[in-house]
Structures are given as C-alpha cells and as structure tokens.
Write a protein that holds these residues in place. Structure first.
Motif, PDB file in Angstrom:
ATOM      1  N   SER A 122     -24.082  -1.838  11.587  1.00 39.88           N
ATOM      2  CA  SER A 122     -24.653  -2.308  12.855  1.00 39.88           C
ATOM      3  C   SER A 122     -23.907  -1.729  14.042  1.00 39.88           C
ATOM      4  CB  SER A 122     -24.617  -3.839  12.901  1.00 39.88           C
ATOM      5  OG  SER A 122     -25.358  -4.400  11.830  1.00 39.88           O
ATOM      6  N   LEU A 123     -22.578  -1.688  13.938  1.00 37.25           N
ATOM      7  CA  LEU A 123     -21.786  -1.124  15.040  1.00 37.25           C
ATOM      8  C   LEU A 123     -22.123   0.345  15.265  1.00 37.25           C
ATOM      9  CD1 LEU A 123     -18.291  -2.730  14.296  1.00 37.25           C
ATOM     10  CD2 LEU A 123     -19.798  -3.277  16.193  1.00 37.25           C
ATOM     11  N   PHE A 124     -22.357   1.069  14.177  1.00 38.58           N
ATOM     12  CA  PHE A 124     -22.645   2.494  14.301  1.00 38.58           C
ATOM     13  C   PHE A 124     -24.107   2.738  14.691  1.00 38.58           C
ATOM     14  CE2 PHE A 124     -24.144   6.476  12.408  1.00 38.58           C
ATOM     15  CZ  PHE A 124     -23.281   7.375  13.011  1.00 38.58           C
ATOM     16  N   ARG A 125     -25.024   2.044  14.007  1.00 36.61           N
ATOM     17  CA  ARG A 125     -26.449   2.305  14.213  1.00 36.61           C
ATOM     18  C   ARG A 125     -26.927   1.817  15.575  1.00 36.61           C
ATOM     19  NH1 ARG A 125     -30.805   3.230  15.364  1.00 36.61           N
ATOM     20  NH2 ARG A 125     -32.730   3.342  14.127  1.00 36.61           N
ATOM     21  N   TYR A 126     -26.395   0.710  16.034  1.00 36.12           N
ATOM     22  CA  TYR A 126     -26.898   0.118  17.282  1.00 36.12           C
ATOM     23  C   TYR A 126     -25.832   0.132  18.379  1.00 36.12           C
ATOM     24  CZ  TYR A 126     -30.500  -1.489  14.075  1.00 36.12           C
ATOM     25  OH  TYR A 126     -31.498  -1.537  13.139  1.00 36.12           O
ATOM     26  N   ARG A 127     -25.122   1.236  18.439  1.00 34.32           N
ATOM     27  CA  ARG A 127     -24.085   1.341  19.460  1.00 34.32           C
ATOM     28  C   ARG A 127     -24.703   1.601  20.844  1.00 34.32           C
ATOM     29  NH1 ARG A 127     -24.108   5.883  16.354  1.00 34.32           N
ATOM     30  NH2 ARG A 127     -24.007   7.941  17.385  1.00 34.32           N
ATOM     31  N   ARG A 128     -23.964   1.232  21.860  1.00 35.20           N
ATOM     32  CA  ARG A 128     -24.456   1.296  23.234  1.00 35.20           C
ATOM     33  C   ARG A 128     -24.756   2.730  23.669  1.00 35.20           C
ATOM     34  NH1 ARG A 128     -21.262  -1.185  28.508  1.00 35.20           N
ATOM     35  NH2 ARG A 128     -22.888  -0.702  30.045  1.00 35.20           N
ATOM     36  N   SER A 129     -23.972   3.679  23.158  1.00 36.73           N
ATOM     37  CA  SER A 129     -24.159   5.073  23.573  1.00 36.73           C
ATOM     38  C   SER A 129     -25.516   5.630  23.168  1.00 36.73           C
ATOM     39  CB  SER A 129     -23.048   5.946  22.983  1.00 36.73           C
ATOM     40  OG  SER A 129     -23.097   5.911  21.562  1.00 36.73           O
ATOM     41  N   LYS A 130     -26.177   4.979  22.195  1.00 40.04           N
ATOM     42  CA  LYS A 130     -27.509   5.410  21.772  1.00 40.04           C
ATOM     43  C   LYS A 130     -28.605   4.612  22.469  1.00 40.04           C
ATOM     44  CE  LYS A 130     -28.395   6.816  17.729  1.00 40.04           C
ATOM     45  NZ  LYS A 130     -28.653   6.956  16.266  1.00 40.04           N
ATOM     46  N   GLY A 131     -28.206   3.782  23.438  1.00 41.44           N
ATOM     47  CA  GLY A 131     -29.172   3.032  24.230  1.00 41.44           C
ATOM     48  C   GLY A 131     -29.704   1.783  23.554  1.00 41.44           C
ATOM     49  N   ALA A 132     -28.998   1.274  22.545  1.00 43.08           N
ATOM     50  CA  ALA A 132     -29.466   0.069  21.853  1.00 43.08           C
ATOM     51  C   ALA A 132     -29.399  -1.131  22.777  1.00 43.08           C
ATOM     52  CB  ALA A 132     -28.629  -0.170  20.600  1.00 43.08           C
ATOM     53  N   GLN A 133     -30.376  -2.006  22.649  1.00 40.74           N
ATOM     54  CA  GLN A 133     -30.415  -3.231  23.443  1.00 40.74           C
ATOM     55  C   GLN A 133     -30.282  -4.435  22.516  1.00 40.74           C
ATOM     56  OE1 GLN A 133     -30.621  -3.422  26.825  1.00 40.74           O
ATOM     57  NE2 GLN A 133     -30.521  -1.170  26.878  1.00 40.74           N
ATOM     58  N   ALA A 134     -29.467  -5.384  22.907  1.00 42.21           N
ATOM     59  CA  ALA A 134     -29.259  -6.570  22.078  1.00 42.21           C
ATOM     60  C   ALA A 134     -30.525  -7.411  22.010  1.00 42.21           C
ATOM     61  CB  ALA A 134     -28.114  -7.410  22.629  1.00 42.21           C
ATOM     62  N   ALA A 135     -30.805  -7.936  20.802  1.00 43.14           N
ATOM     63  CA  ALA A 135     -31.969  -8.818  20.631  1.00 43.14           C
ATOM     64  C   ALA A 135     -31.690 -10.154  21.293  1.00 43.14           C
ATOM     65  CB  ALA A 135     -32.268  -9.005  19.146  1.00 43.14           C
ATOM     66  N   ASN A 136     -32.737 -10.792  21.764  1.00 36.65           N
ATOM     67  CA  ASN A 136     -32.585 -12.083  22.441  1.00 36.65           C
ATOM     68  C   ASN A 136     -33.340 -13.153  21.646  1.00 36.65           C
ATOM     69  OD1 ASN A 136     -32.080 -14.075  24.275  1.00 36.65           O
ATOM     70  ND2 ASN A 136     -33.635 -13.409  25.758  1.00 36.65           N
ATOM     71  N   PHE A 137     -32.595 -13.870  20.768  1.00 37.46           N
ATOM     72  CA  PHE A 137     -33.214 -14.960  20.002  1.00 37.46           C
ATOM     73  C   PHE A 137     -32.159 -16.048  19.786  1.00 37.46           C
ATOM     74  CE2 PHE A 137     -31.452 -12.067  16.899  1.00 37.46           C
ATOM     75  CZ  PHE A 137     -30.834 -12.906  15.974  1.00 37.46           C
ATOM     76  N   HIS A 138     -32.617 -17.233  19.450  1.00 36.50           N
ATOM     77  CA  HIS A 138     -31.706 -18.380  19.320  1.00 36.50           C
ATOM     78  C   HIS A 138     -31.534 -18.830  17.880  1.00 36.50           C
ATOM     79  CE1 HIS A 138     -31.316 -18.944  23.661  1.00 36.50           C
ATOM     80  NE2 HIS A 138     -32.628 -18.736  23.762  1.00 36.50           N
ATOM     81  N   GLU A 139     -32.541 -18.853  17.086  1.00 35.08           N
ATOM     82  CA  GLU A 139     -32.408 -19.283  15.699  1.00 35.08           C
ATOM     83  C   GLU A 139     -33.513 -18.663  14.871  1.00 35.08           C
ATOM     84  OE1 GLU A 139     -35.079 -21.580  17.878  1.00 35.08           O
ATOM     85  OE2 GLU A 139     -32.949 -22.027  18.046  1.00 35.08           O
ATOM     86  N   HIS A 140     -33.234 -18.675  13.537  1.00 31.33           N
ATOM     87  CA  HIS A 140     -34.215 -18.169  12.582  1.00 31.33           C
ATOM     88  C   HIS A 140     -34.070 -19.021  11.337  1.00 31.33           C
ATOM     89  CE1 HIS A 140     -36.524 -15.607   9.936  1.00 31.33           C
ATOM     90  NE2 HIS A 140     -36.849 -14.806  10.957  1.00 31.33           N
ATOM     91  N   THR A 141     -35.020 -19.912  11.123  1.00 30.30           N
ATOM     92  CA  THR A 141     -34.913 -20.908  10.052  1.00 30.30           C
ATOM     93  C   THR A 141     -34.719 -20.254   8.690  1.00 30.30           C
ATOM     94  OG1 THR A 141     -36.322 -22.404  11.320  1.00 30.30           O
ATOM     95  CG2 THR A 141     -36.041 -22.869   8.963  1.00 30.30           C
ATOM     96  N   THR A 142     -35.452 -19.216   8.395  1.00 24.94           N
ATOM     97  CA  THR A 142     -35.352 -18.566   7.079  1.00 24.94           C
ATOM     98  C   THR A 142     -33.960 -17.994   6.853  1.00 24.94           C
ATOM     99  OG1 THR A 142     -37.700 -18.000   7.165  1.00 24.94           O
ATOM    100  CG2 THR A 142     -36.328 -16.781   5.600  1.00 24.94           C
TER     101      THR A 142
END
Length: 372
Positions: A64-84
């Motif tokens: 996750s740190l490598f694939r979704y790093r900031r330098s590649k323009g990744a944006q953090a997901a915005n969610f609160h919970e996921h029951t499953t």
C-alpha cells in the motif's frame, strides 16, 4: 510448473531453516518425551502462524505504501466503516485462536496429569543445590555443582558443560512414568530441564507436581530457572536416564551405600579420614560463601581462617553448623548433611589453612545433637 517449483523451494527452505535452527541452538529442543514433542510441535505451529500473519500484514502495508504513494497522485479514500471487513478481521483471529487453543489445552491437560506414576521422587531446592529423595526406597542425596573452581575463577579453560556438571545426577529409568514432587527449604527455586519439557517452581511450604516419561537413555541438562540468590547461576540440574535393569542395579547399590553410611556413625574416624571427607564436603557446600581457602567474604560471610571466636569454642562451632545462625545467611545443616559429613567438615575447618587445633569431632557426637 513454475509455481510448483517456487512452492517446493519455499517448503525446502522452511525445513532447512527449522533443522539448522535446532542444530545451532536457536530453537527450543524437540526433547526426549512425548510431552516435549507435543510442546515443540505447538511452538512451531504457532511460530509459523505468526510468520504468515506477519508476512501478510507487512506485505499489505508495504504494498500500500508503494502502490498508493503520494508521488503518484494517490488520494486517500474517505469512509468510516465497512461491516463485512470488520466481521472478517474479528472472525479470522478468533478462529485462529480457537485452532491454537484446542491442541494447547490437550497438551496442558497431559502435562498436569501426574497420576499412576511408577516412581515418585521428592525434589527439594536448597541454596544452592538440589536434594533428591526416592520416595519409599530409602535413597536420597544432594546434587551439587561439579564444575571445577579453576574454571569459575577463569584460571582454566571452560569446557562444553561449564556450570552444567553435577557430582550426583538425578537417575531415572526410561519408559517409566516418574512423578516429581517439588518443594523448597528456603526460597523459591525452579527445576527446569528443556529436553524433558519440565519446568516447575519449588516453593517453601508447598508441594508442586510434575511428571516425565523419558524415551531415550542419555544425560539431559537444565538449571534453576528462578532467581534464588547469590549462587543462582551455580545450581544446575542433570538427569541421567538409563534402562530399567541398569536403574534397578544403581538403586540397589545406593541402598547399600546408605546402609554403610548409617553404620559409619558408630565407629571412630581418624583425623586423616575426617580431613579427606571434610575437604570434599567443604569444597561442595561451603566454599562458595566462605571461599576455597576459608578467607570468607566479610562481613556477610566471615573468614574461617584464624577465626578465634570459633576456634576457641568448639561447642559454638558445632552449633553454628548444625543449627545455623538466625538473621544471617548461615543456614542450619542439620537437615542438609548427615552426621558423618557434619563431623568431617567441622574437623576440616578446625585443622585446615593453618588453624591446626588438633580437634577430632566424631560422627557419634554430631548424631547425639541431631537425634530428637
């Protein structure tokens, strides 16, 4: 096909790692009892479960740190919970814990079942030695550190079993269930032999139970595993397992020696005889505190060389050894040594290192004080 080769290589690597870890002493031993093998199996199972969990967690984290790093323009997901997801990460650890608890509970149940034993041995911890009493067999003795003083002082090279040698090991038969009754005469000790998967505290005023059934003849070593005072590190455990026929012969020989020792109380010993035996007893029992040449470690352990308070008062000297000195580290040896050994060590202390009082203390004199 490539995946098959990779999997085979991975399995072979794991097997090599486990085998070499045992050979190099990194891992706990497999041992020579059924319980010790179960314990080792549980240990390795839980170890590899932890390895897999660690690999998955850190793998996802680093990916996750490598694939979704900031330098590649990744944006953090915005969610609160996921029951499953929450059910998943709660249920999976629970199932893993249950899977580990079932075999662990079965092993613990076996470890605590000391019933129907073929032989009972009372193991008593003392500062700093072990006493073994074969219940109902009239055989008992002390097991003391046998590592040469020269190795401890650093004037001689240390051997492979440094601080793990004793003068008299605990002798047990193989393929027989032996119940070990653990207690202590002074402070808390802990009798521990890794190859037997036995580690049990010896507590003053209590009797704890453990048991073992050794599969293979041999010598197995351990130590006191509870910090018990100045010489805690000089209190090894050695178990000598032998076939039943050899054990029976050894037990018969020890019974004869006990009978001979009992008869030795009634005869008069010469000064050379008492000095020879007293030197052995002193080196085993007394030298760690009062030092090999009797110089002591004042003020805690007084010198015996030129100690006029003792040399001028024989009765006080005898009383000190037999009954100890309240409020000091000097214990009572009335329950530790027999009359012959007490007479011999007092004679030795009064005539060694230039003391030369000429006093000869007979075992019958000591026996009269030990008798109720």
């Amino acid at each position: 096909m490539r995946k098959t080769y990779v999997l085979a290589a991975l399995i072979a690597g794991v097997a090599w790692l486990e085998r070499n870890a045992l050979a190099d002493g990194w891992n706990m031993p497999v041992g020579v009892t059924e319980v010790s093998r179960h314990v080792h199996g549980l240990h390795m199972t839980i170890f590899w479960i932890c390895v897999v969990i660690g690999a998955v967690v850190f793998g996802v984290m680093f990916y996750s740190l490598f694939r979704y790093r900031r330098s590649k323009g990744a944006q953090a997901a915005n969610f609160h919970e996921h029951t499953t997801v929450e059910i998943f990460w709660t249920a999976v650890p629970l199932l893993i814990l249950v899977a580990m608890a079932i075999p662990a509970t079965a092993t613990l149940r076996d470890m605590y079942d000391a019933s129907e034993a073929d032989l009972d041995v009372m193991v008593t911890g003392h500062q700093w030695r072990w006493h073994y009493d074969y219940v109902g067999e009239d055989v008992n003795y002390f097991s003391n550190l046998a590592t040469p003083r020269e190795q401890i002082d650093g004037t001689q090279a240390k051997d492979a079993n440094y601080l793990l040698e004793v003068d008299q090991p605990l002798v047990l038969p193989v393929d027989r269930k032996v119940r070990l009754l653990m207690t202590s005469s002074d402070v808390i000790h802990s009798w521990w032999v890794p190859d037997l998967a036995v580690k049990k505290d010896a507590i003053p005023g209590f009797v704890n139970e453990a048991w073992t059934r050794i599969d293979e003849p041999g010598i197995y070593r351990g130590q006191c595993a509870e910090l018990c005072g100045k010489d805690h590190g000089f209190m090894p455990v050695v178990v000598h397992a032998m076939p039943q026929e050899e054990f029976d012969a050894w037990l018969a020989e020890r019974k004869e020696e006990a009978a001979a020792a009992a008869s030795g109380v009634d005869r008069n010993w010469t000064l050379p005889e008492l000095m020879e035996r007293g030197e052995q007893v002193y080196g085993t029992i007394c030298a760690s505190c009062h030092q090999p040449e009797g110089q002591g470690l004042p003020p805690t352990f007084p010198a015996l060389v030129g100690n006029q308070a003792l040399l001028d008062d024989l009765e006080r000297h005898i009383d000190t050894v037999v009954n100890g000195v309240t409020g000091t580290p000097m214990p009572a040896f009335s329950g530790t040594l027999n009359a012959v050994d007490i007479a011999a060590v007092i004679t030795y202390e009064r005539n060694a290192w230039g003391n030369e009082t000429g006093d000869i203390i007979q075992p019958s004199t000591i026996q009269a004080q030990l008798s109720p």
